[in-house]
Design a protein around this motif. Structure first.
Motif: not given
Ligand code: SF4
Length: 400
Positions: A105-106, A161, A163, A306, A311-312, A315, A392
């Motif tokens: 998922c990343c 992010c 990305a 991640m 993690g996000c 981000g 990122a």
């Protein structure tokens, strides 16, 4: 073929797309559909001077209504769908003793694997990321349910992010040359857009979702925004699928640290018993774990990766000091953990809108239709990959 990846020279990462979104909103022919990522609601308030980790989900929904959004959906819903698909996929791999399976998922991680480790691509879960799953379902399932011509629908994501911009532009994540997700705004761009529209998030009354198809989420979907979340969410659903009853202790504390690499054994019961899982974040942790897998030094069943440390939740956001990332990310993460504790259901399979999606439309996880709409493929790209993992993470932190 499928593997032609055209990146407009990394320009996507630089381009501010708020104008495009304003154009969609101004066009009466167009139905605008918005989604916000799990981590956005706990990092976005800071853009408006609110304390770190404040949950501003309700304010974001209200702000989107105010600027004229037609339909507001939650990426968390799609995270629950991802668990149904990825969980089923993982179960299949466990049965075949095919290990490990890496999460997918990343997009910065996917880019990294495609650039540096093409030999491990077959180990990546084929399940699309939550952002991509939501875009795909919006232009098919939702369009059908709400009787909207998908050609006149524009899906806009608010993401932690850049990305995610490149991910949305992948040719395989669209139909007939039309992307499933039309525009991705970073948290920073979305804040700019609201300011341009004269909206101060602090002044706005929180609102709630009203879409009956793709806005409900469970605690499992909510914790996707932090490292270990995907793994915990998957464990809850796998346990249920295998044993026909719910997992009692749904929080896996060994996975909730901040070390680059964390490991745990999870007892899934039934024919599988304990499985070995690992998660890593950041460039070093990821390299270490991929090298160890390649050398046959480890035998994990499931590995979550991640790009961003924490993690996000780390981000994007507004912080500028690199040293401060852990306390800030921890506060945002704590809020996500509390959301998980407070949701009605904490397991993706108990999301009633997800149940309806499968009953009315997809039939079952990993069905033909699911494959078509919710899975993807990867390809070796030694050159021309626009962003790397470290980049990122640094990108948004370094923009002023
Ligand atoms: Fe984006 Fe970082 Fe989340 Fe990966 S971990 S999806 S690069 S914010």
């Amino acid at each position: 073929g499928q593997c032609v990846m055209v990146c407009p020279t990394g320009a996507l990462a630089e381009r501010d797309q708020t104008d495009e979104v304003l154009n969609f909103l101004a066009d009466p022919e167009i139905t605008t559909v918005f989604q916000m990522a799990p981590a956005v609601r706990v990092g976005f308030g800071e853009e408006f001077g609110m304390p770190t980790g404040t949950n501003v989900e309700g304010q974001i929904i209200a702000a989107l209504r105010k600027i004229g959004a037609d339909i507001i959906l939650d990426t968390n819903f799609a995270a629950d769908v991802v668990i149904m698909e990825e969980g089923t996929e993982l179960l299949g791999h466990l049965k075949e003793k095919k290990r490990p399976t890496f999460t997918s998922c990343c997009p910065a991680w996917i880019n990294f694997a495609e650039k540096h480790y093409p030999e491990i691509l077959p180990m990546l879960s084929s399940t699309r990321s939550p952002q991509a799953v939501l875009g795909s379902l919006a232009k098919t399932y939702l369009a059908e349910k709400r009787n909207i011509d998908p050609k006149k629908m524009r899906v806009v994501s608010i993401m932690p992010c850049t990305a995610k911009k490149e991910e949305a532009a992948r040719p395989v994540l669209g139909k007939n040359g039309v992307p499933d997700v039309d525009v991705v705004l970073t948290v920073r761009e979305f804040a700019r857009l609201l300011r341009r529209e004269g909206i101060d998030l602090k002044e706005i009354q929180p609102s709630a979702y009203d879409d009956p198809h793709m806005s409900e989420y469970t605690g499992a979907g909510a914790i996707f925004g932090t490292t270990g979340g995907v793994m915990e969410a998957a464990a809850r659903t796998l346990y249920y699928v295998i044993n026909g009853k719910e997992l009692e202790h749904v929080e896996i504390s060994q996975l909730r640290g901040f070390d680059n690499v964390r490991t745990a054994n999870i007892n899934l019961g039934g024919e599988f018993g304990e499985i070995k899982v690992a998660l890593c974040h950041g460039l070093k942790g990821t390299r270490d774990i991929v090298e160890a897998v390649k050398a046959g030094k480890v035998d994990f069943d499931f590995i979550e990766v991640m790009a961003c440390p924490g993690g996000c939740v780390d981000g994007g956001g507004t912080l500028r000091s690199k040293k401060a990332y852990i306390p800030l990310a921890m506060k945002r993460r704590e809020t996500l953990f509390n959301v998980d504790r407070q949701t009605k259901a904490r397991q993706s399979h108990n999301n009633t809108q997800v149940q309806k999606l499968y009953a009315d439309y997809l039939e079952a996880p990993y069905s033909h239709k699911s494959h078509d709409l919710l899975h993807t493929e990867y390809c070796s790209r030694p050159f021309g990959v626009p962003a790397d993992m470290e980049q990122a993470w640094h990108e948004l932190h370094e923009q002023g």
